[in-house]
Enzyme design. Structure first.
Site, mmCIF file in Angstrom:
data_model
loop_
_atom_site.group_PDB
_atom_site.id
_atom_site.type_symbol
_atom_site.label_atom_id
_atom_site.label_comp_id
_atom_site.label_asym_id
_atom_site.label_seq_id
_atom_site.Cartn_x
_atom_site.Cartn_y
_atom_site.Cartn_z
ATOM 1 N N TRP A 151 -29.880 10.246 93.939
ATOM 2 C CA TRP A 151 -31.238 10.380 93.422
ATOM 3 C C TRP A 151 -31.211 11.420 92.288
ATOM 4 O O TRP A 151 -30.685 12.517 92.489
ATOM 5 C CB TRP A 151 -32.156 10.834 94.567
ATOM 6 C CG TRP A 151 -33.599 10.992 94.205
ATOM 7 C CD1 TRP A 151 -34.365 10.106 93.523
ATOM 8 C CD2 TRP A 151 -34.440 12.099 94.528
ATOM 9 N NE1 TRP A 151 -35.645 10.591 93.403
ATOM 10 C CE2 TRP A 151 -35.715 11.810 94.015
ATOM 11 C CE3 TRP A 151 -34.241 13.308 95.215
ATOM 12 C CZ2 TRP A 151 -36.792 12.677 94.155
ATOM 13 C CZ3 TRP A 151 -35.316 14.167 95.368
ATOM 14 C CH2 TRP A 151 -36.570 13.850 94.837
ATOM 15 N N ASP A 173 -30.320 14.257 103.453
ATOM 16 C CA ASP A 173 -31.625 13.945 102.877
ATOM 17 C C ASP A 173 -32.163 12.741 103.640
ATOM 18 O O ASP A 173 -31.623 11.634 103.535
ATOM 19 C CB ASP A 173 -31.458 13.631 101.375
ATOM 20 C CG ASP A 173 -32.801 13.470 100.684
ATOM 21 O OD1 ASP A 173 -33.832 13.385 101.387
ATOM 22 O OD2 ASP A 173 -32.827 13.426 99.441
HETATM 23 C C1 LMR Z 1 -38.045 7.607 93.854
HETATM 24 O O1 LMR Z 1 -36.832 7.819 93.929
HETATM 25 O O2 LMR Z 1 -38.541 6.758 93.117
HETATM 26 C C2 LMR Z 1 -38.988 8.430 94.693
HETATM 27 O O3 LMR Z 1 -38.288 9.271 95.546
HETATM 28 C C3 LMR Z 1 -40.002 9.133 93.890
HETATM 29 C C4 LMR Z 1 -39.465 10.313 93.138
HETATM 30 O O4 LMR Z 1 -40.040 11.387 93.271
HETATM 31 O O5 LMR Z 1 -38.492 10.161 92.388
#
Ligand code: LMR
Length: 394
Positions: free
Chosen positions: A127, A208
């Site tokens: 992420w 996470d």
């Molecule tokens: C995402 O990955 O789209 C979500 O977790 C929202 C974000 O805050 O990035």
């Protein structure tokens, strides 16, 4: 003062939300930001959440402070939900925090107090907000192999070999379930091997857990977390209630720490509370109180689980439909991985130019690395989406 600053880079996920909102085409399709959507393309408030809110509104007597660790009933309920009896609670401490991100933030700060500048190993890819959270906390980020761009599965042998080389000063960030952005996840057997590797190396697992219940089920999705924490002396978990309770904007999460023994847990927790007090003092309560009310009331809890199951079922159905539509049209199994992935996302492995083309020509929005949010697939337009994808990659 501000003349010393240069412009900071925007966040690619949140920037895409703005681009999508500004696109006037009525046929546009939003496969971008990770929010659940129903058949109508809306992100509704869950019925169980509405009912809990009504209870809170009618019975609430005060808005006085709750303290640095937040809502205690919420903390206990989250531990029951995520950890169950996988680890002796005398070694566990929890502090409610603003969303999964806030939880990651305070825990990264804690890591930096314990091991200043330590290396956090993140999956390749991960992420995109993991890196700045770790770096802004003073930590160093490195990657371990994860996603196989050929099979769109996990490069497990390479991942494990990388983890096996780590030592006790390293931190390993793992996605507890529903990997973001890839959708490719570890099997229970692979989790067992990861847990054994961490137990051998002494590297600190940092999990996470943002999508509990969005993959295969509440129990199934907790397997990896429970296995890891029951195998090692110390661990950190950032829990989020944004997705599984649909409470995105309420910013409800929790920072969980597991220490060697109760005395070390108390010491580490005092540092965590000190970090929180020096950052935002105390977390906001509303979302946490909603979750507490739901999880403590058997009827509301059953209703929430049914709603969660329906959301998960819909995402799995959309995965199957899109894979099937592409298979029928292309006569190839190249996109079957979409049905095999779990959680909200799949990384399609498309070139950025293809992603840009789909946006410009078809109004189909996905993150630049070709991550799609499967909940955003309009069920009645799966064929159209498959046609556009196939035309774009030709
Ligand atoms: C995402 O990955 O789209 C979500 O977790 C929202 C974000 O805050 O990035």
């Amino acid at each position: 003062m501000f003349e010393t600053l240069s412009k900071a880079p925007g966040d690619k996920i949140l920037a895409l939300m703005g681009e999508y909102a500004a696109d006037p085409r009525p046929t546009k399709i939003d496969l971008g930001v990770g929010v659940y959507k129903d058949e109508q393309g809306t992100t509704p408030i869950m019925t169980s959440v509405k009912k809990a809110e009504q209870q809170i509104l009618s019975s609430g007597k005060t808005k006085t402070y709750l303290g640095i660790s937040g809502n205690k009933g919420y903390g206990a309920a989250v531990l029951d939900l995520a950890l169950a009896d996988s680890v002796d609670r005398s070694r566990v401490r929890i502090a409610q925090a603003p969303g999964g991100t806030g939880s990651l933030w305070v825990l990264m700060q804690l890591v930096n107090r314990a091991r200043p500048g330590a290396t956090v190993w993140v999956s390749d890819p991960t992420w995109p907000n993991h890196n700045p959270i770790a770096e802004n906390s003073g930590l160093t980020v490195k990657t371990y192999p994860y996603f196989d761009t050929e099979t769109r599965g996990v490069k497990f042998a390479e991942m494990l070999a990388a983890l096996d080389k780590l030592g006790k000063d390293d931190v390993v960030l793992l996605h507890g379930c529903c990997h973001n952005p890839t959708g490719a996840n570890l099997t229970p057997d692979q989790w067992d091997k990861v847990a054994a590797s961490l137990a051998r190396s002494g590297a600190l697992p940092f999990i996470d857990l943002a999508y509990l219940g969005f993959g295969d089920g509440l129990l199934e999705d907790a397997y990896g977390t429970r296995k890891v924490i029951s195998s090692v002396p110390e661990a950190l978990i950032a829990f989020s209630g944004s997705k599984n309770f649909g409470l995105y904007r309420e910013r409800v999460g929790a920072a969980i720490l597991i220490a060697r023994d109760a005395a070390q847990a108390d010491t580490a927790y005092s540092q965590l509370l000190n970090i929180i007090r020096g950052a935002y003092s105390q977390p906001p309560d509303h979302g946490a109180e909603i979750i507490r009310v739901i999880l403590e009331d058997p009827q509301l809890r059953a209703e929430w689980e049914a709603e969660l199951n329906a959301m998960r079922g819909r995402m799995i159905r959309l995965r199957e439909k899109l894979s099937e539509a592409i298979r029928q049209r292309s006569n190839s199994k190249d996109f079957d991985f979409i049905a095999a992935h779990r959680g909200m996302f799949s990384l399609l492995g498309l070139e950025n130019s293809v992603v840009e083309h789909l946006k410009a020509a078809n109004g189909i929005y996905m993150i630049g690395d070709s991550r799609i949010n499967v909940a955003g697939i309009p069920e009645d337009r799966v064929g159209e989406l498959a046609d556009a994808l196939l035309a774009a990659i030709k």
